[in-house]
Scaffold this motif. Structure first.
Motif, PDB file in Angstrom:
ATOM      1  N   MET A 150      17.333  80.743  29.592  1.00  0.00           N
ATOM      2  CA  MET A 150      18.673  80.402  30.220  1.00  0.00           C
ATOM      3  C   MET A 150      19.851  80.920  29.182  1.00  0.00           C
ATOM      4  O   MET A 150      20.153  80.447  28.767  1.00  0.00           O
ATOM      5  N   VAL A 151      19.782  82.236  28.877  1.00  0.00           N
ATOM      6  CA  VAL A 151      20.533  82.647  27.904  1.00  0.00           C
ATOM      7  C   VAL A 151      21.729  83.087  28.223  1.00  0.00           C
ATOM      8  O   VAL A 151      22.856  82.417  27.430  1.00  0.00           O
TER       9      VAL A 151
ATOM     10  N   ILE B 282       7.195  67.252  40.785  1.00  0.00           N
ATOM     11  CA  ILE B 282       8.074  67.693  40.160  1.00  0.00           C
ATOM     12  C   ILE B 282       8.095  67.608  38.589  1.00  0.00           C
ATOM     13  O   ILE B 282       8.014  66.225  38.104  1.00  0.00           O
ATOM     14  N   ASP B 283       7.590  68.319  37.614  1.00  0.00           N
ATOM     15  CA  ASP B 283       7.671  68.807  36.135  1.00  0.00           C
ATOM     16  C   ASP B 283       8.776  69.096  35.787  1.00  0.00           C
ATOM     17  O   ASP B 283       8.828  70.215  35.797  1.00  0.00           O
ATOM     18  N   VAL B 284       9.884  68.223  34.839  1.00  0.00           N
ATOM     19  CA  VAL B 284      10.995  68.946  34.484  1.00  0.00           C
ATOM     20  C   VAL B 284      10.683  68.904  32.668  1.00  0.00           C
ATOM     21  O   VAL B 284      11.341  69.961  32.432  1.00  0.00           O
TER      22      VAL B 284
ATOM     23  N   HIS C 211      19.856  69.393  28.407  1.00  0.00           N
ATOM     24  CA  HIS C 211      20.616  68.159  28.802  1.00  0.00           C
ATOM     25  C   HIS C 211      21.162  68.279  29.623  1.00  0.00           C
ATOM     26  O   HIS C 211      20.989  68.137  30.979  1.00  0.00           O
ATOM     27  N   LYS C 212      22.351  69.064  30.506  1.00  0.00           N
ATOM     28  CA  LYS C 212      22.352  69.877  31.164  1.00  0.00           C
ATOM     29  C   LYS C 212      21.564  70.639  32.802  1.00  0.00           C
ATOM     30  O   LYS C 212      21.362  69.742  33.710  1.00  0.00           O
ATOM     31  N   VAL C 213      20.733  71.209  32.067  1.00  0.00           N
ATOM     32  CA  VAL C 213      19.465  71.649  33.165  1.00  0.00           C
ATOM     33  C   VAL C 213      18.826  70.676  33.776  1.00  0.00           C
ATOM     34  O   VAL C 213      18.542  70.508  34.436  1.00  0.00           O
TER      35      VAL C 213
END
Length: 284
Positions: A242-243, A145-147, A166-168
């Motif tokens: 992430m609009v 997994i590449d964040v 940061h939330k995402v």
């Protein structure tokens, strides 16, 4: 905001957040996210609507689908969830993977959907774009997994965007890897599944994206909106994938405009109400 669970017809448990009252508005997030990813829309729209943000299968607290489930199975899950709500036809909005699910429900079960909104959706990817998402899906299935790569693609360096980033990041790091891999594979293979069905969508359809989203492009949004009977494309300038988090005011305005569009049934009732009533003729 109330946290709830619902047992679906197949005995799987779906978790969702609920706030507000009025017409039901069901929100389905994107792959790797969770129901909380709609927090700017929940806070605003719950003033006038019953907002229901659901965790997608294998995300948050919702039970996963079987490994290898395709987009059709995610659509069937969404149909079962809407039916279990017993709320009648709902306003249905999805983001990214959630938008593929929302469109699939609108195509296959129009009786359940009053209005449909597609945020940062994909439609008939180029071969190069499809190959790129298939590679990322294969990496997830292998346990990698590449964040950071999606974060760099989705957000710029502005402070407001970094707060959302940061939330995402926290949601991506907490997601179940198996559930993420299953959903992302369905997402990677799903852009053509219901593409032809857009011509059958008769309810008010909002198709929204950011001008700088390289994967859910303005061209895709315009094509989807043009195919629907009552579609409208909205492109928010200087925004990315992430609009709903980075430009919440603009997104919420577009959603409110969409929720104000009369459906065919509402228009018919209004026409009947406004039609002049002829006086009854007495029989001689």
């Amino acid at each position: 905001m109330t946290s709830r669970t619902l047992q679906l017809s197949d005995k799987r448990v779906a978790h969702y957040l609920e706030q507000g009252s009025g017409e039901p508005l069901v929100l389905i997030h994107g792959v790797g996210m969770q129901a909380h990813a709609w927090y700017p829309q929940i806070d605003d729209l719950s003033r006038d609507f019953r907002v229901i943000a659901v965790d997608m299968p294998g995300h948050g607290q919702s039970a996963p689908l079987a490994a290898g489930a395709g987009l059709q199975q995610f659509v069937a899950w969404a149909i079962a969830f809407i039916e279990a709500l017993h709320a009648g036809p709902v306003n249905l909005a999805g983001h990214s993977m959630g938008s593929l699910i929302a469109a699939g429900v609108a195509v296959t079960r129009p009786d359940l959907v009053k209005r449909v909104a597609v945020l940062n959706g994909v439609y008939r990817r180029t071969p190069e774009a499809r190959e790129a998402v298939l590679r990322r899906a294969a990496e997830l299935r292998s346990g990698t997994i590449d964040v950071q790569t999606p974060l760099k693609r989705w957000f710029n360096a502005e402070e407001a965007q970094q707060i959302a980033a940061h939330k995402v990041e926290s949601w991506l790091k907490s997601v179940d890897l198996a559930g993420y891999a299953t959903a992302y594979t369905a997402f990677a293979k799903g852009d053509e599944v219901y593409a032809d069905g857009w011509h059958d969508i008769a309810c008010p359809a909002l198709v929204l994206t950011g001008s700088d989203d390289p994967n859910s492009t303005p061209e895709m949004a315009n094509q989807m909106a043009a195919a629907a009977h009552n579609g409208r494309a909205v492109v928010i300038e200087d925004e990315r994938h992430m609009v709903n988090l980075t430009a919440p005011e603009a997104v919420n305005r577009a959603l409110r405009d969409w929720l104000a569009v009369a459906t065919q049934i509402e228009a018919h009732i209004e026409a009947q109400t406004e039609a002049p009533v002829e006086p009854l003729k007495s029989e001689v």
